[in-house]
Each structure stands twice: as C-alpha cells, then as structure tokens.
Design a protein around this motif. Structure first.
Motif, PDB file in Angstrom:
ATOM      1  N   ASP A   8       4.899 -11.077   0.981  1.00 12.46           N
ATOM      2  CA  ASP A   8       5.688 -11.498   2.144  1.00 12.46           C
ATOM      3  C   ASP A   8       5.717 -13.020   2.219  1.00 12.46           C
ATOM      4  O   ASP A   8       4.672 -13.678   2.114  1.00 12.46           O
ATOM      5  CB  ASP A   8       5.108 -10.941   3.439  1.00 12.46           C
ATOM      6  CG  ASP A   8       6.012 -11.248   4.618  1.00 12.46           C
ATOM      7  OD1 ASP A   8       6.922 -10.444   4.881  1.00 12.46           O
ATOM      8  OD2 ASP A   8       5.828 -12.302   5.260  1.00 12.46           O
ATOM      9  N   THR A   9       6.918 -13.559   2.422  1.00 14.27           N
ATOM     10  CA  THR A   9       7.086 -15.000   2.624  1.00 14.27           C
ATOM     11  C   THR A   9       8.058 -15.250   3.770  1.00 14.27           C
ATOM     12  O   THR A   9       8.760 -16.249   3.798  1.00 14.27           O
ATOM     13  CB  THR A   9       7.612 -15.683   1.336  1.00 14.27           C
ATOM     14  OG1 THR A   9       8.824 -15.034   0.907  1.00 14.27           O
ATOM     15  CG2 THR A   9       6.587 -15.611   0.214  1.00 14.27           C
ATOM     16  N   SER A  10       8.098 -14.341   4.733  1.00 12.42           N
ATOM     17  CA  SER A  10       9.062 -14.443   5.831  1.00 12.42           C
ATOM     18  C   SER A  10       8.609 -15.377   6.942  1.00 12.42           C
ATOM     19  O   SER A  10       9.352 -15.613   7.894  1.00 12.42           O
ATOM     20  CB  SER A  10       9.344 -13.054   6.417  1.00 12.42           C
ATOM     21  OG  SER A  10       8.181 -12.520   7.030  1.00 12.42           O
ATOM     22  N   VAL A  16       0.079 -12.299  -0.269  1.00 10.55           N
ATOM     23  CA  VAL A  16       0.137 -11.333  -1.367  1.00 10.55           C
ATOM     24  C   VAL A  16      -1.111 -10.462  -1.293  1.00 10.55           C
ATOM     25  O   VAL A  16      -2.224 -10.967  -1.129  1.00 10.55           O
ATOM     26  CB  VAL A  16       0.192 -12.036  -2.738  1.00 10.55           C
ATOM     27  CG1 VAL A  16       0.286 -11.008  -3.858  1.00 10.55           C
ATOM     28  CG2 VAL A  16       1.352 -13.004  -2.810  1.00 10.55           C
ATOM     29  N   ALA A  17      -0.928  -9.157  -1.394  1.00 14.77           N
ATOM     30  CA  ALA A  17      -2.064  -8.235  -1.356  1.00 14.77           C
ATOM     31  C   ALA A  17      -1.897  -7.172  -2.431  1.00 14.77           C
ATOM     32  O   ALA A  17      -0.776  -6.844  -2.829  1.00 14.77           O
ATOM     33  CB  ALA A  17      -2.190  -7.580   0.017  1.00 14.77           C
ATOM     34  N   LEU A  39       4.322 -20.648  -5.377  1.00 16.84           N
ATOM     35  CA  LEU A  39       3.030 -19.972  -5.373  1.00 16.84           C
ATOM     36  C   LEU A  39       3.095 -18.463  -5.541  1.00 16.84           C
ATOM     37  O   LEU A  39       2.140 -17.851  -6.018  1.00 16.84           O
ATOM     38  CB  LEU A  39       2.298 -20.279  -4.050  1.00 16.84           C
ATOM     39  CG  LEU A  39       1.961 -21.744  -3.794  1.00 16.84           C
ATOM     40  CD1 LEU A  39       1.427 -21.905  -2.376  1.00 16.84           C
ATOM     41  CD2 LEU A  39       0.949 -22.249  -4.802  1.00 16.84           C
ATOM     42  N   ILE A  40       4.204 -17.857  -5.157  1.00 20.50           N
ATOM     43  CA  ILE A  40       4.242 -16.408  -5.052  1.00 20.50           C
ATOM     44  C   ILE A  40       3.936 -15.711  -6.386  1.00 20.50           C
ATOM     45  O   ILE A  40       3.097 -14.807  -6.454  1.00 20.50           O
ATOM     46  CB  ILE A  40       5.599 -15.939  -4.460  1.00 20.50           C
ATOM     47  CG1 ILE A  40       5.579 -14.442  -4.205  1.00 20.50           C
ATOM     48  CG2 ILE A  40       6.760 -16.349  -5.321  1.00 20.50           C
ATOM     49  CD1 ILE A  40       4.720 -14.028  -3.063  1.00 20.50           C
ATOM     50  N   TRP A  43       0.290 -16.301  -7.630  1.00 22.08           N
ATOM     51  CA  TRP A  43      -0.654 -15.520  -6.838  1.00 22.08           C
ATOM     52  C   TRP A  43      -0.631 -14.048  -7.253  1.00 22.08           C
ATOM     53  O   TRP A  43      -1.676 -13.389  -7.281  1.00 22.08           O
ATOM     54  CB  TRP A  43      -0.343 -15.656  -5.354  1.00 22.08           C
ATOM     55  CG  TRP A  43      -0.760 -16.971  -4.774  1.00 22.08           C
ATOM     56  CD1 TRP A  43      -1.178 -18.069  -5.456  1.00 22.08           C
ATOM     57  CD2 TRP A  43      -0.771 -17.317  -3.391  1.00 22.08           C
ATOM     58  NE1 TRP A  43      -1.469 -19.096  -4.583  1.00 22.08           N
ATOM     59  CE2 TRP A  43      -1.226 -18.661  -3.309  1.00 22.08           C
ATOM     60  CE3 TRP A  43      -0.444 -16.659  -2.219  1.00 22.08           C
ATOM     61  CZ2 TRP A  43      -1.355 -19.337  -2.102  1.00 22.08           C
ATOM     62  CZ3 TRP A  43      -0.577 -17.322  -1.009  1.00 22.08           C
ATOM     63  CH2 TRP A  43      -1.032 -18.648  -0.949  1.00 22.08           C
ATOM     64  N   VAL A  44       0.547 -13.522  -7.533  1.00 22.18           N
ATOM     65  CA  VAL A  44       0.638 -12.141  -8.011  1.00 22.18           C
ATOM     66  C   VAL A  44      -0.164 -11.993  -9.300  1.00 22.18           C
ATOM     67  O   VAL A  44      -0.967 -11.066  -9.467  1.00 22.18           O
ATOM     68  CB  VAL A  44       2.115 -11.750  -8.249  1.00 22.18           C
ATOM     69  CG1 VAL A  44       2.201 -10.432  -9.036  1.00 22.18           C
ATOM     70  CG2 VAL A  44       2.856 -11.625  -6.919  1.00 22.18           C
ATOM     71  N   GLU A  45       0.044 -12.928 -10.215  1.00 22.59           N
ATOM     72  CA  GLU A  45      -0.679 -12.898 -11.496  1.00 22.59           C
ATOM     73  C   GLU A  45      -2.182 -13.030 -11.276  1.00 22.59           C
ATOM     74  O   GLU A  45      -2.985 -12.349 -11.936  1.00 22.59           O
ATOM     75  CB  GLU A  45      -0.172 -14.026 -12.393  1.00 22.59           C
ATOM     76  CG  GLU A  45      -0.794 -14.031 -13.776  1.00 22.59           C
ATOM     77  CD  GLU A  45      -0.229 -15.119 -14.671  1.00 22.59           C
ATOM     78  OE1 GLU A  45      -0.764 -15.313 -15.776  1.00 22.59           O
ATOM     79  OE2 GLU A  45       0.754 -15.771 -14.260  1.00 22.59           O
TER      80      GLU A  45
END
Length: 243
Positions: A8-10, A16-17, A39-40, A43-45
């Motif tokens: 979520d970036t709203s 990120v979870a 960053l998204i 962070w996922v990685e």
C-alpha cells in the motif's frame, strides 16, 4: 493459510507485508512522503529474501486501491499489476477503509468498547473526508462488515447516527467539525485518533477475500476513485485564502 504479499502506498506511508504458511506476518512500514516509488520494489525483495521465499511461492498479491492519495494509489496498483502479470498471480483489491477497519477491531482500545457499529473517517484533503460505517464482527477472527458505500463529504456532513466508536485521521485533521451533527457526544475512549492504514490490514482483508474467491484478474485491477476532482486549481487555492 495462503501466501500473500500486501502493498500500500495510498498515504504518506510506504507499507509492505508478507504472510507465509500461516506464520506471523512481517512488515515494513515507514513514512516516506513522496519516496515510495523508489522503495516499494526493494522492500518487496527484502521481505521475500528475509523469509527465504520468492514471488513464485505466492498465492496472491493484496493491494490498496484507495481511496487515498491519487499518485500513491496509482503506484501501488501499477506495482501489483507488474508483479501479478510477470508471475501469473491473483490480485486482491482492498479498499483502504476496509483495511483500517480490519486493524481497528483487533486493537485493545476497540475491544474494550461494547459497540456494534462504528465508523472509519480519513482525511481526503480539499476540506473533505472519506468515511464508511461498519458492523462489529461476531468472532475476533472475522472481519468487520462494511455497511454501504465509501462516502466523500465535508467533515460536518458525516452521518454518526447509531455510531458509538469513530477512528481515523479525520479526527485530528478536522477536530470538532466531525461532531457538528453528532446525535450525542463522543468520549475520548470511543475514539481512535492514532490508527493508520498499514499493509497488515490488507493482509487480513486479503486472506478473507481469497478464501471467499474474491480475487480478480490482474488486467481488471483499477484504483477506486471516490472523488472525480483530485486537486484545486491555482485560482481556487487563491480564493480559499482570501479574507
């Protein structure tokens, strides 16, 4: 339980979870303002690497579709589309207020209040709020049930009839204006000013959505735009500050 990545970036927070095999989820959640686009994906990685997992091991991606910041919502949706298409993953589109409600019903503050109906209200900018009403879940493991649609209005126009608990960023953003037409006063113990949207709420919603077969094809994923107008013009901003 399913393996789900939530993003979520709203809001001004990048969140990120990751939930794998029913284990306790891991979360990366920080205030980044306009830096989420950088960053998204790292962070996922990072979360996948720390869990010795990969996108191939996922069952679905839960993504916040709004309402929220226009650019931020589009970023999360585009990221989910890219990851979903490249790895043939199901998509779980989660409405931001539903995710906040999912988080709220698990808090100690809310559990102490014996209320059946509550509302989530968040700052929509432009002197307006997004809000919705919810019914308390029967079981602690269940999600709150949203009653009707997401609404957009002036803070004074929120409908608080039969509502005995209120949470969200609109409380601090608009203060007493929220309670202009409230049928009865709200005590501080019936308010949660601190709760904020995070990917953990998306995980809760996403698990239930996947269980109920409510995933969507990645090509059908769209942001939720409750408001058609997303910004004031220069003339409107100037008019708003005139004495």
């Amino acid at each position: 339980m399913a393996n789900i990545l939530a993003i979520d970036t709203s809001t001004a927070w990048c969140s990120v979870a990751l939930s794998l095999d029913g284990q306790a989820p891991i979360l990366r959640h920080e205030s980044v303002s306009a830096g989420a686009s950088q960053l998204i994906l790292p962070w996922v990685e990072e979360l996948l690497h720390s869990s010795n997992s990969s996108l191939k091991a996922l069952d679905a991606i839960a993504v916040g579709i709004g309402p929220g910041a226009f650019t931020g919502v589009r970023l999360a949706v585009a990221t989910a589309q890219g990851l979903g298409i490249s790895h043939a993953l199901a998509i779980l589109p989660v409405i931001s207020l539903d995710a906040i409600a999912a988080q709220l019903v698990r808090t100690t503050t809310f559990k102490k209040r014996a209320v059946n109906y509550f509302a989530i209200a968040i700052d929509a900018r432009m002197d307006e709020i997004y809000w919705a009403k919810y019914e308390r879940p029967v079981n602690d493991s269940d999600l709150a049930k949203r009653l009707g649609d997401i609404h957009l209005c002036k803070p004074e126009d929120i409908d608080l009839h039969e509502i005995h608990f209120l949470a969200g960023s609109a409380l601090d953003a608009y203060g007493s204006r929220i309670f202009t037409n409230a049928p009865a006063p709200f005590s501080e113990t019936a308010l949660d000013r601190e709760i904020q949207l995070s990917a953990l709420g998306l995980l809760d919603c996403g698990q239930q959505m996947l269980l109920n077969g409510r995933q969507c094809d990645v090509r059908d994923l769209e942001p939720l735009y409750v408001r058609d107008k997303v910004a004031f013009t220069t003339l409107e901003r100037q008019a708003a500050v005139k004495p």
